[in-house]
Scaffold this active site. Sequence first.
Site, PDB file in Angstrom:
ATOM      1  N   TYR A 124       1.095  -1.496   0.728  1.00 21.30           N
ATOM      2  CA  TYR A 124       0.071   0.029  -0.275  1.00 21.30           C
ATOM      3  C   TYR A 124       0.559   1.028   0.242  1.00 21.30           C
ATOM      4  O   TYR A 124       1.631   1.103   0.603  1.00 21.30           O
ATOM      5  CB  TYR A 124      -0.556  -0.041   1.385  1.00 21.30           C
ATOM      6  CG  TYR A 124      -1.762   1.221   1.462  1.00 21.30           C
ATOM      7  CD1 TYR A 124      -2.946   1.663   0.960  1.00 21.30           C
ATOM      8  CD2 TYR A 124      -1.186   2.570   1.704  1.00 21.30           C
ATOM      9  CE1 TYR A 124      -3.371   2.844   0.956  1.00 21.30           C
ATOM     10  CE2 TYR A 124      -1.428   3.477   2.452  1.00 21.30           C
ATOM     11  CZ  TYR A 124      -3.023   3.548   1.983  1.00 21.30           C
ATOM     12  OH  TYR A 124      -3.897   4.931   2.007  1.00 21.30           O
ATOM     13  N   GLU A 212      -3.591   7.898  -3.863  1.00 24.02           N
ATOM     14  CA  GLU A 212      -3.330   6.227  -3.091  1.00 24.02           C
ATOM     15  C   GLU A 212      -3.235   4.919  -3.795  1.00 24.02           C
ATOM     16  O   GLU A 212      -4.336   5.403  -4.662  1.00 24.02           O
ATOM     17  CB  GLU A 212      -4.788   5.995  -2.509  1.00 24.02           C
ATOM     18  CG  GLU A 212      -4.939   5.394  -1.396  1.00 24.02           C
ATOM     19  CD  GLU A 212      -6.396   5.007  -0.386  1.00 24.02           C
ATOM     20  OE1 GLU A 212      -6.018   4.651   0.831  1.00 24.02           O
ATOM     21  OE2 GLU A 212      -7.178   5.032  -1.440  1.00 24.02           O
TER      22      GLU A 212
END
Length: 358
Positions: A124, A212
């Site tokens: 991530y 993101e």
Amino acid sequence: LLMNFKRWLNLQEYQSKKLMSDYGVKVQRFFVADTANEALEAAKRLNAKEIVLKAQILAGGRGKGVFHSGLKGGVHLTKDPNVVGQLAKQMIGYNLATKQTLKEGVKVHKVMVAEALDIARETYLAILMDRSCNGPVLVGSPQGGVDIEEVAASNPELIFKEQIDIFEGIKDSQAQRMAENLGFLGPLKNQAADQIKKLYNLFLKVDATQVEVNPFGETPEGQVVCFDAKINFDDNAEFRQKNIFAMDDKSENEPIENEAARYDLKYIGLDGNIACFVNGAGLAMATCDIIFLNGGKPANFLDLGGGVKEAQVYQAFKLLTADPKITFLFCVCIMYIFRSSSLPYSAKNLQPCLQVSL
């Protein structure tokens, strides 16, 4: 004044990936099609071992959604280009209902035909503006492809942060350190660091408040790829990001949502009969919960915002009273805007709307 209010910008997946590709970020090869024949031709042009076909709507949960054509799933994998054409026929022009849409779903106008890549490992990565740090922060975790909030709650030691000096920019050492913390080894470490720096460049150049990537992954062939992306923009920078804001697709919105956005009101239509008139998103969600807990059904989610002005309240009442399914109004507001009758929209102006609503 009302015409200068900005609405939140949402981009389709293919638009975000095109932006990333333009800034040198590694994404899957893909084409966009708005007919089944175009989808078939795109699949042939990709010449990939495996192809992923994705319906392009803004709602999440596409993979488990259902089309009104009867097709199940808005995301499909296949090795046969001809199957892409057949699936696209059942997608384009039909409504796709997911857990994040209303029951009737959202009509699909475009599909993305992309090269399907195997993912050996998922991490991530995000870059976001952090008020507490007075600038950008790089956030990463070796556990990607899952809800990052759950990782932060259960394994906070797996969340890594790098505060970036807005004037100096991201340092090579910071990018390398984050790549290492994400678990990229050997040549992959340098490759991941390079992608992180390119993502930061994108973040700055498009006036993003958040970029993101989940998952930020590696393939069995040794490539670092951004498999998905969510980009939020600073609406105040619209004047210098005209090309990006021109991509805003309002076709998925209900007319009332577009009308509300003109006045900087956040409106989402629901299927109940009790209108929610609230300032503050958290308070609005709590109001919807209270209505549900007491056996009612909200007709809408309407957030006036913490800095709401009198003119916006007036327009909000007009929107609600124009909805024929609304029979009750649940109003939870903390406002100090009706003090002066000399303002353009005084309490006297609102009185007719109040009488109809209540």
